[in-house]
Structure formats: structure tokens, C-alpha cells
Design an enzyme around this catalytic site. Structure first.
Site, PDB file in Angstrom:
ATOM      1  N   SER A  15      30.086 -15.296  39.460  1.00  0.00           N
ATOM      2  CA  SER A  15      28.900 -14.742  39.289  1.00  0.00           C
ATOM      3  C   SER A  15      28.426 -14.459  37.709  1.00  0.00           C
ATOM      4  CB  SER A  15      28.652 -13.457  40.038  1.00  0.00           C
ATOM      5  OG  SER A  15      29.736 -12.444  39.679  1.00  0.00           O
ATOM      6  N   GLU A  17      26.062 -11.975  34.747  1.00  0.00           N
ATOM      7  CA  GLU A  17      25.356 -10.753  34.802  1.00  0.00           C
ATOM      8  C   GLU A  17      24.122 -11.157  33.515  1.00  0.00           C
ATOM      9  OE1 GLU A  17      27.088  -6.735  34.341  1.00  0.00           O
ATOM     10  OE2 GLU A  17      26.195  -6.711  32.443  1.00  0.00           O
ATOM     11  N   ASP A 109      25.454   5.945  32.418  1.00  0.00           N
ATOM     12  CA  ASP A 109      25.674   7.009  31.299  1.00  0.00           C
ATOM     13  C   ASP A 109      25.181   8.210  31.352  1.00  0.00           C
ATOM     14  OD1 ASP A 109      27.429   4.880  30.254  1.00  0.00           O
ATOM     15  OD2 ASP A 109      25.884   3.944  29.086  1.00  0.00           O
ATOM     16  N   PHE A 219      30.680  -2.437  21.295  1.00  0.00           N
ATOM     17  CA  PHE A 219      30.741  -2.370  22.955  1.00  0.00           C
ATOM     18  C   PHE A 219      31.971  -1.521  23.427  1.00  0.00           C
ATOM     19  CE2 PHE A 219      27.677  -6.073  23.390  1.00  0.00           C
ATOM     20  CZ  PHE A 219      26.623  -5.354  23.199  1.00  0.00           C
ATOM     21  N   HIS A 269      33.506 -12.493  37.223  1.00  0.00           N
ATOM     22  CA  HIS A 269      32.336 -12.120  36.709  1.00  0.00           C
ATOM     23  C   HIS A 269      32.105 -12.336  35.339  1.00  0.00           C
ATOM     24  CE1 HIS A 269      28.583 -10.163  37.511  1.00  0.00           C
ATOM     25  NE2 HIS A 269      28.757  -9.196  36.484  1.00  0.00           N
TER      26      HIS A 269
END
Length: 304
Positions: A15, A17, A109, A219, A269
Site C-alpha cells: 500500500s 501513503e 500529535d 523526521f 506500506h
């Protein structure tokens, strides 16, 4: 990790994102990536979601376009930050009325930013496990949730983190999508702990092809992911050589997938960063092409 790359020994399910574009120029680039990657017939795609009412519109618009203009199975991310449960439920119903049947249920968050203490909104869903239950109370949605091989940065320890995953599973989650990681030993150890806790739902490793090493480090610092020494050694000296960086980054991601497959993983993913070229290069190394994907789906027996 393995040395070198090679074709997969059997088909995988994957998949993608995406995140909603923030400008017209970004929207054009996002759509080019969608068109290029849709040729690989992913099991589903997901669109990220920000906190609060002001950030719902970009996600809704992106999800609606994917549903209306493609045949991609599309999931919308959903968070509970800065909203009552009633407000979240209204969002769920709006997305459902637009054709959304899948969600990625997340807490989100802290409103004050990464690193700030999280406090549930008064009258809101307390956490992602509660959101999963809320979604199931409205409709029989397909629900993905997050998982953290290196522990969520706010969890006291791995046991507490896995206990939260179990609560999500018990409330009806269908699968977990992990935060990106680069050490497959860490993932395997985590997955063993998850299974020992009695959690049986599929846990899909999140694969992040490295578009930009410095950006990746930022990140990683925010989400508690580690950057192994080998990543720095292989990519650190290629900042000023984008062509070489591209090739090595594709090698690294393909090697990670191949090694995970050897460990028994068959579902993945991929974090696209709204770009297609690097992920397509990864797929080229794995022997996956759009033309071959159709036969792979038949082998897997996926019906959509």
C-alpha cells in the site's frame, strides 16, 4: 540488511501513503505521483490528516478526488486532536457519505507541537483505541492503526506501547502500519513481542525510501526513529551527487524489503512523500512492473 538487490521470490502486497497537497503546484506533482504509482495496483492508498477543523479540507478534497477519479481503494487518516467526539463523528460521517470505507485511526500529535505533553480534548476521544471503537460504532469500516517498532516516543516502554496496540486490536482494528525503520532486526524483535502479547492482526512494515537524508533525520528526531550507521555511511557522502544518492537509496529500500521477505513478511506500506520515481526504482530492483502486477494479484487471490 542484505548486500545487493534481486527479484522477490514470491509476490508481495503493498500500500502507499500520500499527503494532501498544499498548493496548486504541489497538487500537480501529487497527481503525477498518483497516476504513476496507481499503475502498480496497490492494495490501498492512504491520505494523511492534520489536527483540527482547518486541516480537514485538504484531506477531504484529496480523498474525494482519488475516489471519484481513480479506482484506487482509498483510506483517509483521521485524528482526534482538538475535537470533541461529536465533532470527530461528524467528520467520519461526512467522509463516509463521500464514499470512504477505510480509515487510518490515529491519536495525532499534541496540539502544542511535537515534544509537548498530550492532553485529550475535553469530551473527545482519549486515544486511538477509543477512536477505533467510535468508528466501529458508526459503521463497519476497515481500520488501520499505527505501530512503533522502536516505541512511540511518549510511551513509557515497549510493553506499554504494545498494550496500546492490543487495545486498538481488541476494539476492531484490521491491521497496523508501522512507523518507518531501517533495522530489520528491531522490527522482527518487535513483531515477536506483539505476537507474544496475543495480538494477531497483520503488522505491515513502513518502508521509507530515502529521498533526502537530512530531511529524514529531522523526521526521525520527531518520531523517535533511529538512523543506523550504515545509512549514514552509504548516503552521507552523496548529498552533492543526487543521481548517485537516488541509486543507492533505491538499493537500500529494495534490500530492506528483500530481507523482510526472507523473514516471512509479505505485506508492506510505502511512504511515498508524494513522489513516484524513487519508489518505482525500488520496484524495478524487486522485479515488480505494472504489467506483471496483474498476474501477481491473481496469484495472491486479492479481490479488492
Amino acid at each position: 540488511m542484505t548486500d545487493g538487490t534481486g527479484a522477490l521470490t514470491r509476490p508481495i502486497v503493498y500500500s502507499f501513503e500520500f499527503f494532501p497537497p498544499k498548493s496548486e503546484d504541489a497538487a500537480a506533482g501529487w497527481w503525477r505521483a498518483v497516476e504513476a504509482l496507481s499503475a502498480y495496483d496497490p492494495a490501498f492508498v492512504s491520505v494523511t490528516y492534520g489536527a483540527g477543523a482547518s486541516s480537514q479540507a485538504p484531506t477531504f478534497d484529496a480523498v474525494k478526488r482519488l475516489i471519484d477519479e481513480t479506482d484506487l481503494v482509498t483510506a483517509s487518516h483521521l485524528t482526534v486532536v482538538k475535537a470533541t467526539s461529536g465533532e470527530v463523528d461528524n467528520v467520519i460521517r461526512r467522509f463516509r457519505d463521500a464514499g470512504v470505507k477505510r480509515f487510518v485511526a490515529l491519536r495525532g500529535d499534541a496540539p502544542d507541537g511535537v515534544g509537548a505533553a498530550y492532553r485529550p480534548h475535553p469530551g473527545g476521544y482519549a486515544n486511538a483505541a477509543a477512536l477505533v471503537a467510535g468508528l466501529k460504532a458508526i459503521d463497519d469500516f476497515d481500520i488501520s492503526v499505527s505501530a512503533y517498532p522502536e516505541k512511540h516516543p511518549e510511551s513509557a516502554d515497549r510493553a506499554a506501547d504494545i498494550a496500546m496496540l492490543k487495545a486498538k486490536a481488541d476494539n476492531g482494528a484490521d491491521r497496523a502500519l508501522t512507523q518507518f525503520f531501517f533495522d530489520n532486526d528491531v522490527f522482527e524483535d518487535y513483531l515477536n513481542d506483539v505476537r507474544r502479547a496475543g495480538i494477531t492482526l497483520p503488522v505491515l512494515p513502513g518502508i521509507m525510501p530515502v529521498q533526502n537524508l537530512n530531511q529524514l533525520k529531522r523526521f526521525a528526531a520527531m518520531c523517535g526513529a533511529s538512523i543506523p550507521d550504515f545509512l549514514e555511511k552509504r548516503l552521507g557522502g552523496l548529498v552533492d551527487d543526487p543521481a548517485a544518492h537516488f541509486e543507492v537509496a533505491a538499493d537500500i529500500a529494495a534490500e530492506q524489503v528483500l530481507d523482510l521477505q526472507k523473514r516471512g513478511i509479505s505485506e508492506f506500506h510505502f511512504y511515498t512523500m508524494n513522489r513516484s520515481k524513487l519508489l518505482i526504482a525500488v520496484f524495478d530492483r524487486l522485479g515488480i512492473t505494472p504489467a506483471e502486477r496483474e498476474s501477481d494479484e491473481k496469484m495472491l487471490g486479492r479481490t479488492g
